[in-house]
Enzyme design. Structure first.
Site, PDB file in Angstrom:
ATOM      1  N   ASN A 161       0.791  -1.237   0.000  1.00  0.00           N
ATOM      2  CA  ASN A 161       0.000   0.000   0.000  1.00  0.00           C
ATOM      3  C   ASN A 161       0.822   1.286   0.000  1.00  0.00           C
ATOM      4  OD1 ASN A 161       0.781  -0.339   2.637  1.00  0.00           O
ATOM      5  ND2 ASN A 161      -1.186   0.279   3.509  1.00  0.00           N
ATOM      6  N   ASP A 222      10.142 -17.526   3.470  1.00  0.00           N
ATOM      7  CA  ASP A 222      10.740 -18.266   4.591  1.00  0.00           C
ATOM      8  C   ASP A 222      12.248 -18.391   4.420  1.00  0.00           C
ATOM      9  OD1 ASP A 222       8.217 -18.469   5.519  1.00  0.00           O
ATOM     10  OD2 ASP A 222       8.048 -20.659   5.399  1.00  0.00           O
ATOM     11  N   GLU A 257       5.510  -3.841  11.887  1.00  0.00           N
ATOM     12  CA  GLU A 257       4.371  -2.912  11.854  1.00  0.00           C
ATOM     13  C   GLU A 257       3.260  -3.637  11.121  1.00  0.00           C
ATOM     14  OE1 GLU A 257       3.999  -0.259  13.483  1.00  0.00           O
ATOM     15  OE2 GLU A 257       6.060   0.255  14.002  1.00  0.00           O
ATOM     16  N   ARG A 290      -5.314   1.244   4.371  1.00  0.00           N
ATOM     17  CA  ARG A 290      -4.225   1.800   5.176  1.00  0.00           C
ATOM     18  C   ARG A 290      -4.304   1.157   6.554  1.00  0.00           C
ATOM     19  NH1 ARG A 290      -6.217   6.443   6.309  1.00  0.00           N
ATOM     20  NH2 ARG A 290      -4.327   7.300   7.225  1.00  0.00           N
ATOM     21  N   CYS A 291      -3.127   0.811   7.090  1.00  0.00           N
ATOM     22  CA  CYS A 291      -3.136   0.206   8.424  1.00  0.00           C
ATOM     23  C   CYS A 291      -3.810   1.140   9.418  1.00  0.00           C
ATOM     24  CB  CYS A 291      -1.718  -0.113   8.871  1.00  0.00           C
ATOM     25  SG  CYS A 291      -0.645   1.320   8.898  1.00  0.00           S
ATOM     26  N   GLU A 384     -10.060  -6.783  10.708  1.00  0.00           N
ATOM     27  CA  GLU A 384      -9.533  -5.672   9.900  1.00  0.00           C
ATOM     28  C   GLU A 384     -10.069  -5.797   8.472  1.00  0.00           C
ATOM     29  OE1 GLU A 384      -5.387  -5.659   8.669  1.00  0.00           O
ATOM     30  OE2 GLU A 384      -5.303  -3.497   8.981  1.00  0.00           O
TER      31      GLU A 384
HETATM   32  P1  NAP Z   1       1.221  -9.010   3.428  1.00  0.00           P
HETATM   33  O1  NAP Z   1       0.424  -9.874   2.527  1.00  0.00           O
HETATM   34  O2  NAP Z   1       1.467  -9.454   4.793  1.00  0.00           O
HETATM   35  O3  NAP Z   1       2.612  -8.762   2.644  1.00  0.00           O
HETATM   36  C1  NAP Z   1       3.603  -7.922   3.173  1.00  0.00           C
HETATM   37  C2  NAP Z   1       4.960  -8.352   2.640  1.00  0.00           C
HETATM   38  O4  NAP Z   1       5.303  -9.640   3.154  1.00  0.00           O
HETATM   39  C3  NAP Z   1       5.023  -8.488   1.123  1.00  0.00           C
HETATM   40  O5  NAP Z   1       6.286  -8.049   0.693  1.00  0.00           O
HETATM   41  C4  NAP Z   1       4.898  -9.990   0.925  1.00  0.00           C
HETATM   42  O6  NAP Z   1       5.434 -10.441  -0.301  1.00  0.00           O
HETATM   43  C5  NAP Z   1       5.725 -10.468   2.086  1.00  0.00           C
HETATM   44  N1  NAP Z   1       5.525 -11.861   2.483  1.00  0.00           N
HETATM   45  C6  NAP Z   1       4.454 -12.666   2.297  1.00  0.00           C
HETATM   46  N2  NAP Z   1       4.679 -13.883   2.858  1.00  0.00           N
HETATM   47  C7  NAP Z   1       5.920 -13.839   3.407  1.00  0.00           C
HETATM   48  C8  NAP Z   1       6.724 -14.770   4.124  1.00  0.00           C
HETATM   49  N3  NAP Z   1       6.319 -16.016   4.394  1.00  0.00           N
HETATM   50  N4  NAP Z   1       7.946 -14.387   4.541  1.00  0.00           N
HETATM   51  C9  NAP Z   1       8.392 -13.141   4.274  1.00  0.00           C
HETATM   52  N5  NAP Z   1       7.685 -12.213   3.586  1.00  0.00           N
HETATM   53  C10 NAP Z   1       6.456 -12.553   3.168  1.00  0.00           C
HETATM   54  O7  NAP Z   1       0.578  -7.550   3.557  1.00  0.00           O
HETATM   55  P2  NAP Z   1       0.012  -6.602   2.411  1.00  0.00           P
HETATM   56  O8  NAP Z   1      -1.200  -7.244   1.818  1.00  0.00           O
HETATM   57  O9  NAP Z   1       1.107  -6.179   1.487  1.00  0.00           O
HETATM   58  O10 NAP Z   1      -0.425  -5.317   3.266  1.00  0.00           O
HETATM   59  C11 NAP Z   1      -1.655  -5.263   3.912  1.00  0.00           C
HETATM   60  C12 NAP Z   1      -1.512  -5.480   5.402  1.00  0.00           C
HETATM   61  O11 NAP Z   1      -0.401  -4.755   5.881  1.00  0.00           O
HETATM   62  C13 NAP Z   1      -2.685  -4.979   6.199  1.00  0.00           C
HETATM   63  O12 NAP Z   1      -2.993  -5.877   7.234  1.00  0.00           O
HETATM   64  C14 NAP Z   1      -2.198  -3.672   6.801  1.00  0.00           C
HETATM   65  O13 NAP Z   1      -2.852  -3.283   7.975  1.00  0.00           O
HETATM   66  C15 NAP Z   1      -0.769  -3.975   7.019  1.00  0.00           C
HETATM   67  N6  NAP Z   1       0.030  -2.745   7.031  1.00  0.00           N
HETATM   68  C16 NAP Z   1       0.477  -2.298   8.234  1.00  0.00           C
HETATM   69  C17 NAP Z   1       1.201  -1.117   8.302  1.00  0.00           C
HETATM   70  C18 NAP Z   1       1.711  -0.586   9.604  1.00  0.00           C
HETATM   71  O14 NAP Z   1       2.577   0.275   9.561  1.00  0.00           O
HETATM   72  N7  NAP Z   1       1.232  -1.041  10.750  1.00  0.00           N
HETATM   73  C19 NAP Z   1       1.472  -0.414   7.136  1.00  0.00           C
HETATM   74  C20 NAP Z   1       0.995  -0.907   5.921  1.00  0.00           C
HETATM   75  C21 NAP Z   1       0.275  -2.078   5.882  1.00  0.00           C
HETATM   76  P3  NAP Z   1       4.458 -10.731  -1.562  1.00  0.00           P
HETATM   77  O15 NAP Z   1       3.808  -9.448  -1.901  1.00  0.00           O
HETATM   78  O16 NAP Z   1       5.391 -11.220  -2.595  1.00  0.00           O
HETATM   79  O17 NAP Z   1       3.476 -11.764  -1.091  1.00  0.00           O
HETATM   80  O1  G3H Z   2      -0.817   1.561   5.934  1.00  0.00           O
HETATM   81  C1  G3H Z   2      -0.096   1.927   6.852  1.00  0.00           C
HETATM   82  C2  G3H Z   2       0.651   3.179   6.781  1.00  0.00           C
HETATM   83  O2  G3H Z   2       1.700   3.173   7.720  1.00  0.00           O
HETATM   84  C3  G3H Z   2      -0.296   4.327   7.000  1.00  0.00           C
HETATM   85  O3  G3H Z   2       0.327   5.524   6.757  1.00  0.00           O
HETATM   86  O4  G3H Z   2      -1.314   6.953   7.983  1.00  0.00           O
HETATM   87  O5  G3H Z   2       0.354   7.952   6.425  1.00  0.00           O
HETATM   88  O6  G3H Z   2      -1.557   6.612   5.551  1.00  0.00           O
HETATM   89  P1  G3H Z   2      -0.599   6.831   6.670  1.00  0.00           P
END
Ligand code: NAP
Ligand code: G3H
Length: 481
Positions: A161, A222, A257, A290-291, A384
């Protein structure tokens, strides 16, 4: 070879060379807007990933030995090159992850600012000096010099994102502190990440100091996470993935995060016009992906009707459509995510939620849906959604909101809307979250503020200064005179 093999195919960066995978295998990236292939990146084999990590480990000592001001200058040049590429990278973010062009370019500009701030802040890291005599039995002749040293090889894994900003917010603090980096971009967003790295190469990145491993996380994830030459992991993404990584990685620092279920708590003395505006922006910008999006509203019953009417009016005025048309609510990243949001809406409707406004669905494009009278037995009250649905839960007073929030599995942020600041601070004290926003929507910035999640929302702290701290460990030298 160059980064671009042709219009669609991209190489990855290994030891400052743009290369494909030996097998020729690639991963295709489809635009969420029109489902057309936007790019292809190499699907590296484990052998190739191993080589990338080893090269990065081999040059780490040399990189650490460079002067801090030289590393800072590299980051300043990176920010400059990135800014020059704003249009190109913005266009790619827009295509790859379905952000509007203006918000995609905004992400690039924000990232250049973040890198500059990191380049400055990184110059001010220092250790400390401790005299032994504060502890019984020791004396002033025992002195400790506590130095700050890098971990070594940092594995930076970013989500879709913010494919540029949430990558650079890991890479820049790692580099300024003398770590080398293995960067694993999210597949959806990988080309934007590679373009950001191209700016770093143009800025003078030394060979091997950053390598990029592309390929599906489910295939190479992994392997990278458990690689013995990785000394620290910094990850942003979903909670399930983060928890999986935390279990796999052993005996190295891991900063996570993760997801959130941020509530907006609205009390009866809130400025409802301002509150409605903050809620709509907070919940629905980038379609709620967005998280930090506001993911549920807990509103005191006496003002609920008025607040919901204001929110409804604003939500119904939002333009829904492809990001290429600059719409406010744009297609979700993929069909699976859209189907999940629809399943949450259906579950709530079946259990008696009131539909205030219902968005239409066309493939992965969902119009915004507002649900009222959401109760605890509904999945949307706790899960979520990461999409354009906004549940309202009616409460009698703030104690109920505190109770609901304390039972939240997540703990990223919460907003409180009230004119009574004393009360706001009293409630803030009781919420178990990383950040409480008073009279404003939940959000991460400004980027030098500490940013963290507790419970299932993460471990460790980010934000420029704290991210720099997380990339360093103490090394103590004791002088016995
Ligand atoms: P995601 O599916 O968990 O993927 C995040 C990253 O992890 C990607 O680069 C993904 O690669 C990689 N990945 C997947 N499986 C893995 C494994 N087994 N080992 C190591 N890496 C692996 O998350 P997303 O869909 O991109 O993002 C959405 C989520 O992120 C939401 O839950 C959101 O709340 C959270 N988020 C949190 C924050 C925060 O700051 N708290 C900020 C942004 C997003 P691939 O794309 O190749 O699968
Ligand atoms: O999706 C997670 C991001 O850390 C959120 O950043 O609050 O600036 O959109 P933001």
């Amino acid at each position: 070879m160059a980064l671009r093999q042709d219009n669609k195919k991209f190489h990855t960066l290994l030891n400052n060379e743009w290369v494909g995978s030996k097998s020729g295998e690639t991963v295709e990236i489809y635009s969420p807007d029109d489902h057309v292939v936007t790019g292809e990146v190499p699907a590296l084999s484990q052998e190739e990933v191993d080589k990338a990590i080893t090269q990065t480990a081999d040059v780490q000592a040399n990189w650490e030995a460079t002067e801090g001001h030289e590393r800072s200058e590299l980051l300043h040049r990176w920010a400059e090159e990135l800014e020059k590429m704003t249009d190109e990278i913005g266009e790619m973010i827009h295509r790859e992850v379905g952000k509007t062009l203006s918000s995609a370019k905004g992400e690039v500009k924000r990232t250049a600012q973040l890198i500059r701030h990191t380049a400055e802040e990184g110059l001010r890291t220092h250790g400390s000096f401790i005299q032994g005599d504060a502890f019984p039995g020791a004396s002033k002749s025992t002195k400790a010099m506590v130095q700050k040293v890098p971990h070594g090889v940092v594995l930076a894994i970013s989500p879709f994102n913010y494919p540029v900003n949430l990558a650079a917010s890991k890479i820049a603090p790692a580099l300024i502190t003398g770590n080398t980096v293995v960067f694993k971009p999210a597949t959806q967003g990988a080309v934007s990440g590679l373009l950001m790295v191209e700016a770093l190469v143009k800025a003078g990145l030394p060979e091997g100091v950053l390598n990029v491993v592309t390929g599906r996380g489910s295939v190479i994830g992994d392997f990278v996470v458990t690689h013995p030459k990785v000394d620290m992991i910094t990850f942003t993404g979903g909670t399930a993935t983060g928890q999986h990584i935390a279990k796999k990685a052993s005996m190295i620092p891991v900063v996570l995060e993760l997801g959130g279920k941020d509530p907006a708590i609205v009390l009866d003395d809130a400025d409802l016009d301002k509150t409605a505006k903050e809620i709509v922006g907070g919940a629905l910008s980038y379609s709620g992906q967005r998280c930090t999006a506001i993911k549920r509203v807990m509103v005191v019953d006496s003002v609920a009707d008025e607040l919901i009417a204001k929110v409804k009016e604003q939500v119904e005025a939002l333009k829904v459509g492809p990001s290429s048309e600059g719409a406010n609510v744009t297609p979700m990243i993929d069909q699976k995510s859209a189907d999940y949001v629809v399943s949450l809406i259906d579950d709530a409707k079946n259990k008696g939620a009131t539909v205030v406004t219902e968005g239409s669905q066309e493939k992965n494009l969902l119009g915004p849906t507002i649900l009222d009278n959401v109760t605890e037995d509904m999945e949307v009250a706790w899960e979520e959604q990461f999409g354009p649905v906004l549940p309202f839960m009616r409460i009698s007073n703030e104690l109920e909101a505190i109770d609901l929030e304390r039972r939240n599995a997540y703990g990223l942020q919460a907003s409180i809307f009230t004119k009574n600041l004393e009360n706001a601070f009293a409630i803030a004290d009781k919420l178990n979250v990383g950040t409480v926003q008073v009279n404003g929507k939940t959000s991460r910035g400004p980027d030098h503020f500490p940013f963290l999640g507790v419970k299932s929302s993460g471990q460790g702290v980010q934000g420029i200064g704290r991210s720099i701290d997380s990339m360093l460990r103490d090394k103590v030298i004791v002088l016995n005179l």
